[in-house]
Scaffold this active site. Sequence first.
Site, mmCIF file in Angstrom:
data_model
loop_
_atom_site.group_PDB
_atom_site.id
_atom_site.type_symbol
_atom_site.label_atom_id
_atom_site.label_comp_id
_atom_site.label_asym_id
_atom_site.label_seq_id
_atom_site.Cartn_x
_atom_site.Cartn_y
_atom_site.Cartn_z
ATOM 1 N N ASP A 1 62.948 25.693 35.634
ATOM 2 C CA ASP A 1 64.361 25.561 35.264
ATOM 3 C C ASP A 1 64.903 24.183 35.646
ATOM 4 O OD1 ASP A 1 64.631 28.185 34.242
ATOM 5 O OD2 ASP A 1 64.699 28.960 36.287
ATOM 6 N N GLY A 2 64.402 23.660 36.774
ATOM 7 C CA GLY A 2 64.869 22.354 37.244
ATOM 8 C C GLY A 2 64.591 21.271 36.214
ATOM 9 N N ASN B 1 74.181 24.533 34.806
ATOM 10 C CA ASN B 1 74.274 25.708 35.678
ATOM 11 C C ASN B 1 75.668 25.845 36.291
ATOM 12 O OD1 ASN B 1 71.847 26.982 35.462
ATOM 13 N ND2 ASN B 1 70.961 26.201 37.355
ATOM 14 N N ASP C 1 82.745 29.577 52.767
ATOM 15 C CA ASP C 1 81.777 28.483 52.699
ATOM 16 C C ASP C 1 81.983 27.609 51.473
ATOM 17 O OD1 ASP C 1 80.695 29.212 55.036
ATOM 18 O OD2 ASP C 1 78.772 29.923 54.254
HETATM 19 N N1 LIG Z 1 71.125 30.224 47.157
HETATM 20 C C1 LIG Z 1 70.693 29.944 45.966
HETATM 21 O O1 LIG Z 1 70.272 30.792 45.182
HETATM 22 C C2 LIG Z 1 70.739 28.528 45.511
HETATM 23 C C3 LIG Z 1 71.076 27.509 46.401
HETATM 24 C C4 LIG Z 1 71.115 26.205 45.899
HETATM 25 C C5 LIG Z 1 70.837 25.951 44.568
HETATM 26 N N2 LIG Z 1 70.506 26.951 43.746
HETATM 27 C C6 LIG Z 1 70.274 26.735 42.333
HETATM 28 O O2 LIG Z 1 69.285 25.798 42.079
HETATM 29 C C7 LIG Z 1 69.667 25.101 40.915
HETATM 30 C C8 LIG Z 1 68.894 23.828 40.821
HETATM 31 O O3 LIG Z 1 67.616 24.197 40.419
HETATM 32 P P1 LIG Z 1 66.368 23.269 40.689
HETATM 33 O O4 LIG Z 1 65.195 23.907 40.047
HETATM 34 O O5 LIG Z 1 66.714 21.874 40.358
HETATM 35 O O6 LIG Z 1 66.276 23.356 42.243
HETATM 36 P P2 LIG Z 1 65.175 24.117 43.115
HETATM 37 O O7 LIG Z 1 63.854 23.494 42.827
HETATM 38 O O8 LIG Z 1 65.690 24.135 44.506
HETATM 39 O O9 LIG Z 1 65.164 25.577 42.500
HETATM 40 C C9 LIG Z 1 66.158 26.532 42.710
HETATM 41 C C10 LIG Z 1 65.755 27.870 42.088
HETATM 42 O O10 LIG Z 1 66.785 28.268 41.215
HETATM 43 C C11 LIG Z 1 66.196 28.690 39.986
HETATM 44 N N3 LIG Z 1 67.121 28.456 38.896
HETATM 45 C C12 LIG Z 1 67.612 27.285 38.447
HETATM 46 N N4 LIG Z 1 68.416 27.497 37.403
HETATM 47 C C13 LIG Z 1 68.413 28.831 37.181
HETATM 48 C C14 LIG Z 1 69.059 29.676 36.241
HETATM 49 N N5 LIG Z 1 69.891 29.197 35.338
HETATM 50 N N6 LIG Z 1 68.841 31.005 36.293
HETATM 51 C C15 LIG Z 1 68.020 31.532 37.231
HETATM 52 N N7 LIG Z 1 67.396 30.786 38.148
HETATM 53 C C16 LIG Z 1 67.589 29.454 38.131
HETATM 54 C C17 LIG Z 1 64.962 27.854 39.835
HETATM 55 O O11 LIG Z 1 64.047 28.486 38.958
HETATM 56 C C18 LIG Z 1 64.470 27.823 41.261
HETATM 57 O O12 LIG Z 1 63.692 28.928 41.562
HETATM 58 C C19 LIG Z 1 71.139 24.913 41.089
HETATM 59 O O13 LIG Z 1 71.792 24.675 39.881
HETATM 60 C C20 LIG Z 1 71.532 26.229 41.719
HETATM 61 O O14 LIG Z 1 71.948 27.163 40.751
HETATM 62 C C21 LIG Z 1 70.457 28.237 44.195
HETATM 63 N N1 LIG Z 2 61.491 14.752 34.631
HETATM 64 C C1 LIG Z 2 61.929 14.850 35.877
HETATM 65 N N2 LIG Z 2 62.209 13.761 36.590
HETATM 66 C C2 LIG Z 2 62.655 13.856 37.868
HETATM 67 N N3 LIG Z 2 62.833 15.009 38.517
HETATM 68 C C3 LIG Z 2 62.580 16.133 37.852
HETATM 69 C C4 LIG Z 2 62.104 16.118 36.497
HETATM 70 N N4 LIG Z 2 61.904 17.383 36.092
HETATM 71 C C5 LIG Z 2 62.239 18.152 37.137
HETATM 72 N N5 LIG Z 2 62.637 17.412 38.187
HETATM 73 C C6 LIG Z 2 63.053 17.926 39.488
HETATM 74 O O1 LIG Z 2 61.925 18.492 40.092
HETATM 75 C C7 LIG Z 2 62.281 19.681 40.791
HETATM 76 C C8 LIG Z 2 61.356 20.809 40.442
HETATM 77 O O2 LIG Z 2 61.383 21.046 39.071
HETATM 78 P P1 LIG Z 2 61.282 22.502 38.466
HETATM 79 O O3 LIG Z 2 62.380 23.339 38.976
HETATM 80 O O4 LIG Z 2 61.180 22.340 36.995
HETATM 81 O O5 LIG Z 2 59.893 22.994 38.991
HETATM 82 P P2 LIG Z 2 59.572 24.168 39.989
HETATM 83 O O6 LIG Z 2 60.408 24.002 41.218
HETATM 84 O O7 LIG Z 2 58.095 24.183 40.149
HETATM 85 O O8 LIG Z 2 59.980 25.392 39.125
HETATM 86 P P3 LIG Z 2 60.834 26.633 39.583
HETATM 87 O O9 LIG Z 2 62.225 26.072 39.762
HETATM 88 O O10 LIG Z 2 60.741 27.609 38.472
HETATM 89 O O11 LIG Z 2 60.234 27.101 40.855
HETATM 90 C C9 LIG Z 2 63.733 19.959 40.417
HETATM 91 O O12 LIG Z 2 64.548 19.643 41.529
HETATM 92 C C10 LIG Z 2 64.054 19.039 39.286
HETATM 93 O O13 LIG Z 2 65.359 18.513 39.340
#
Ligand SMILES: NC(=O)c1ccc[n+]([C@@H]2O[C@H](COP(=O)([O-])OP(=O)(O)OC[C@H]3O[C@@H](n4cnc5c(N)ncnc54)[C@H](O)[C@@H]3O)[C@@H](O)[C@H]2O)c1
Ligand SMILES: Nc1ncnc2c1ncn2[C@@H]1O[C@H](COP(=O)(O)OP(=O)(O)OP(=O)(O)O)[C@@H](O)[C@H]1O
Length: 524
Positions: free
Chosen positions: A288-289, A367, A397
């Site tokens: 998703d990131g 998001n 918070d």
């Molecule tokens: N307590 C929490 O659940 C918490 C805390 C901080 C951030 N987040 C979420 O993490 C997002 C950033 O994601 P990232 O991947 O860059 O960071 P990250 O790598 O820390 O991942 C955060 C998790 O949130 C999940 N996630 C992201 N978008 C989602 C969605 N629309 N629906 C369901 N799950 C989702 C990702 O798959 C991942 O498992 C933020 O937008 C925020 O929503 C969640």
């Molecule tokens: N092309 C990109 N360049 C720089 N940063 C990126 C890029 N794609 C993803 N990232 C960052 O890398 C991090 C991990 O990416 P992503 O969430 O896609 O992978 P993951 O953590 O393995 O997957 P999941 O969230 O499902 O566990 C995220 O914080 C995202 O913002």
Amino acid sequence: MAPSNFNSNNNASASSQENGFVDSCAPLNSEKAVQEIIKPLVQGTDDHLLEFSEVMRTVTKALRQVAEAKASAKAEAAEWKRKYEIERARYMNAENRVLSEEHISEPNGQRPENLANHVSLSKKAGDQSENICGNNGIFSHEVLLDGETERDSKVVQCKFKSKASFKLSWCCKGEKSDQHKHDIVSFDKGNITTAARSSKQISLKWESPPQTVLIMTKPNSASVRILCADMVRWLKEQKHLTVLVEPRVKSELLAESSFYNFVQTWTNETEILLLHMKVDLLVTLGGDGTVLWAASMFKGSVPPVVPFSLGTLGFMTPFYSENFRDCLASILHGPFNITLRHRLQCHVIRDATRNEDHSEDAILVLNEVTIDRGISSFLTNLECYCDNAFVTCVQGDGLILSTTSGSTAYSLAAGGSMVHPQVPGILFTPICPHSLSFRPLILPEHVTLRVFVPLNSRSNAWASFDGKDRKELAPGDALICSMASWPVPTACQVDSTNDFLHSIHDGLHWNVRKTQSFDSPRVG
Ligand SMILES: NC(=O)c1ccc[n+]([C@@H]2O[C@H](COP(=O)([O-])OP(=O)(O)OC[C@H]3O[C@@H](n4cnc5c(N)ncnc54)[C@H](O)[C@@H]3O)[C@@H](O)[C@H]2O)c1
Ligand SMILES: Nc1ncnc2c1ncn2[C@@H]1O[C@H](COP(=O)(O)OP(=O)(O)OP(=O)(O)O)[C@@H](O)[C@H]1O
């Protein structure tokens, strides 16, 4: 008054002569009389002159003020014109630079002549991307305006191949229709009814074949790197498409083989801002990131996104990488279902009580935007308004303002509802509110929310955008949030409802419970 005095005295002397009566003191008296007559006359004239000169002074003053204001307005206009000319020249130069750079406009993917330059530019871009992205890893937040897009497209279309056009159709309850049925309220013989509006699936049909694919990948993953190289080769050899990647990915591909010389990339932020005009399809390889990251690159319209799942959870990534060929072939052919994911547009206003109209650049989130207490140990104190109506004061918070796509992310963790991503609305979810009666809200799509840090707040608050790019909000600062006009269209595996339900079952094990056995004691 003076003329009537004069007339009446004149008449008096004339009548005494007429009567034959001449007074011995006549000369003296007549002098006196004349003085008597003239005195009020002179006095009256003086008053008039004074009055007149006063009026003239006022008029002169007003005229002087008008002339001064006119001169200052003229000077200001000239200054703005000068600034505009400088800005315009700067912009035209930037555009010309973009158009003249061979490597990004290579029409048939042939190796550019200045390859050595090209590679080094790409490398440089890698360095530069750090500046572009900032330390916290998100692109600068310049949101495109409609006008800009139109103007840019004219310039870019001169040089690039024109973008593939497509048509969106709204289908009702599975029945396919090429016509968009509007959600309008109809008044049939005075009875108010609503047109059928639920279960509308949006489908995308290409009207001209897509030609340019941008692939964005999660960094530091061997499996993603291998898949990316495979995909790029297939798109080139089998589909004869132009492929664009990030500068980092281009370097990785070239490190593998010089075959990938045809792959295009960008070198600066201006080119990133113009991406939406040439990219027909955006493929993400990651979780998703990566989808959030890819969306943050597009400050205006976003091309259709095909998100392949190479992460752990993958709420927004319904495609499996194992069969990427079939999947991409069917997407490139079309039609396919999409989910239009709404984004929020956020503006920070510093010292909001005084600078109501001076907001910082807009930031688009897919998001959510979170306003929290950061490292402070004090409760946040946030005054919230919806279209200028006071909503509540959040003490806890923090607060999450989320899209419906983000409803399964942080908002869910904070107790918010899960909402189908196609529902247009803004979730208002508190984080650990110190109150027994606070419940999350879902507000309609058209509202504007304003979160204000009161002047008497004990500490600063922090805003973060899709979990990145934190901005400190001091007492007096405010954050304004509303629905953006640029959604993110993501391709569906089946359709938006199936994909959503699949993701909450598969990703969250939603409502998983052992089924109650049949042989339990029955009541009655
Ligand atoms: N307590 C929490 O659940 C918490 C805390 C901080 C951030 N987040 C979420 O993490 C997002 C950033 O994601 P990232 O991947 O860059 O960071 P990250 O790598 O820390 O991942 C955060 C998790 O949130 C999940 N996630 C992201 N978008 C989602 C969605 N629309 N629906 C369901 N799950 C989702 C990702 O798959 C991942 O498992 C933020 O937008 C925020 O929503 C969640
Ligand atoms: N092309 C990109 N360049 C720089 N940063 C990126 C890029 N794609 C993803 N990232 C960052 O890398 C991090 C991990 O990416 P992503 O969430 O896609 O992978 P993951 O953590 O393995 O997957 P999941 O969230 O499902 O566990 C995220 O914080 C995202 O913002």
